[in-house]
Scaffold this active site. Sequence first.
Site, PDB file in Angstrom:
ATOM      1  N   ASP A 170      51.192  77.991  63.731  1.00 48.98           N
ATOM      2  CA  ASP A 170      51.388  76.777  64.526  1.00 48.98           C
ATOM      3  C   ASP A 170      51.634  76.963  66.019  1.00 48.98           C
ATOM      4  OD1 ASP A 170      51.507  76.234  61.836  1.00 48.98           O
ATOM      5  OD2 ASP A 170      53.209  74.892  61.943  1.00 48.98           O
ATOM      6  N   GLU A 400      61.275  82.083  55.124  1.00 44.29           N
ATOM      7  CA  GLU A 400      59.926  81.735  55.598  1.00 44.29           C
ATOM      8  C   GLU A 400      59.365  82.892  56.417  1.00 44.29           C
ATOM      9  OE1 GLU A 400      60.079  78.116  57.832  1.00 44.29           O
ATOM     10  OE2 GLU A 400      57.908  77.830  57.806  1.00 44.29           O
TER      11      GLU A 400
END
Length: 429
Positions: A170, A400
Site C-alpha cells: 500500500d 502482520e
Amino acid sequence: MMHIPSKDTQIIDDSARAILKTNDRGGYTVPNGRVYPFQWNWDSAFVALGFANFNRDRAWLEIETLFAAQWDDGFLPHIVFWQDDSGYFPGASVWDAHENPATSGITQPPIAASMVRWLWDSGPKSERETKRMAALYPKVLKWHRWFARYRDPEGRGLVVATHPWETGRDNSPEWDQPASRVDISGIGPYERRDTSHLEPHVRPTKLDYDRYLAIVQFGREHCWDHDIIARTGPFRVADVGMTMILLRANRDLLALAEALGRRQDSAEIKAWIEKSRAGIDWLWNDETGAFCSRDLIDGRSSAMITSASFLSFYAGVGTEKQRQSLIAHLDRIERKINWMLPSLDPDHEAFDPMRYWRGPCWAVVTFLVARGLLDEGESAWAERLRHDTAALIRDTGFYEAFCPISGRGTGGDQFSWTAAMWLFWAGKA
Ligand code: GLC
C-alpha cells in the site's frame, strides 16, 4: 525420514491453526478480525496454503469463495464485502461497485493460479480434487485474460497498477512520486478506522489516505470502467511485484492447462509468458542494479529496491549479471538489519522500520522471494529467509509484519496469512 516437529513447533502450529479457525467466517477468512473484517483477494490465496496443512477441503473452499465474487468480465476484486462491518473504511458504499456480493473496484496481485497449482500438486490428485481444480481453472484463466485485456495498455507485457492498494504494498515509497500528481482537492471529509485499531505511526499517513480516496473517487465516477481507468486514471504504475507474480502465475496456469489437456489455452498462455519475458527488461534499472517499478505516466523508474525487486527469482527472469547484482544487494541489506527480508532497502532515505511497507518484513513476500531463490539454486539464501521468518514468528507472534531491526511486531496481530505462512513454509525446518 518422517519429519517430527519439536514440542515448541507443535505449540506454534496449534496457535497458527487456531488463528485460521478464529478468523474463518465460514467459506472465507478475514485477514484480521478487527482491522480487516472482509475477504481480501491475495490474503485468501495465501490462507488456502495454510488450511491445506490440516483441512484440504477448507483450503479449496477459500479460493472457490473468492472466485464466487468474480465479475462477468473476469475481474477479481481486492475486497469482497460478504457482510457489513463498520470497523473498516472505505466500505462497500464508498466503492459503489454495484455488484452482488458488494466488492471493491480494484484488484490485487494475481497469485491465485499459483496457489491452485500448489494445492493440487501437493494433494492426492484424487478425482474430487481434480474436479475442483478443473472448475477453478476457467475462472482463473478468465482473470488472467482480464489482465491481458485491461492491464497492459501499452502492450509491454507488464502489469499496470491503477491504485497503490492493488499492488498489495500500500504505502511503499515507490508510489510517493506517482501519487503526488493525484488531485486531492475534491475528496471531502472522511473518517479512517484503521488508526482507531492501530497506532498511527505504523500506518500510512493522512496524505497517503487522501490520495487513496481520490483514486477511488476517480474509479467510482467512471463506474469502474477498467479500460478508461488503466488508460487515463490519475495513478498508473508498472508494478514490479504484480508483474513478476503474474508471470509466475501464468507459468503455473500453463501447467494446469497442460494437465487438463487444454491445448488452445496453452498457446494463449505461452504467448503471455513470452511477452512478459521480453518486456520485463524495461523495469531493470541499470544504475540501481535492480528491477524497479516504473511510472507509466512519465516513464520514470522508482529506482528503489524493495522486497518486490527480488521477485524476479520467483518469476524465473533476469540474466546472470542481473541475478548477481540482486544477490549483491541481498548481501548488503543483510549487513544492515537483523531480520530478512525488509520491504525497503535500509539504505534508502525513506526506510522506516515500523511503518507498514516502508521497511517491515512481511512473511508472504519473504516466502515468495525465498521460493524463487530456492528454485534458482540459491538455497542458502532461501533458508536464511525461512529461518528469519520462523524466528520472528516464534519470538514475537503472528503479526502482520515485523521490524527488521528489533524484531518487534507491527500492524495487526493474529494475522491469517502470517499463520498460513508458518504452517506451509516457515515452521517446516
Ligand atoms: C493491507 C496490505 C495488503 C493486504 C491487506 C489485508 O492493505 O497492504 O497487502 O492484502 O492489508 O491484509
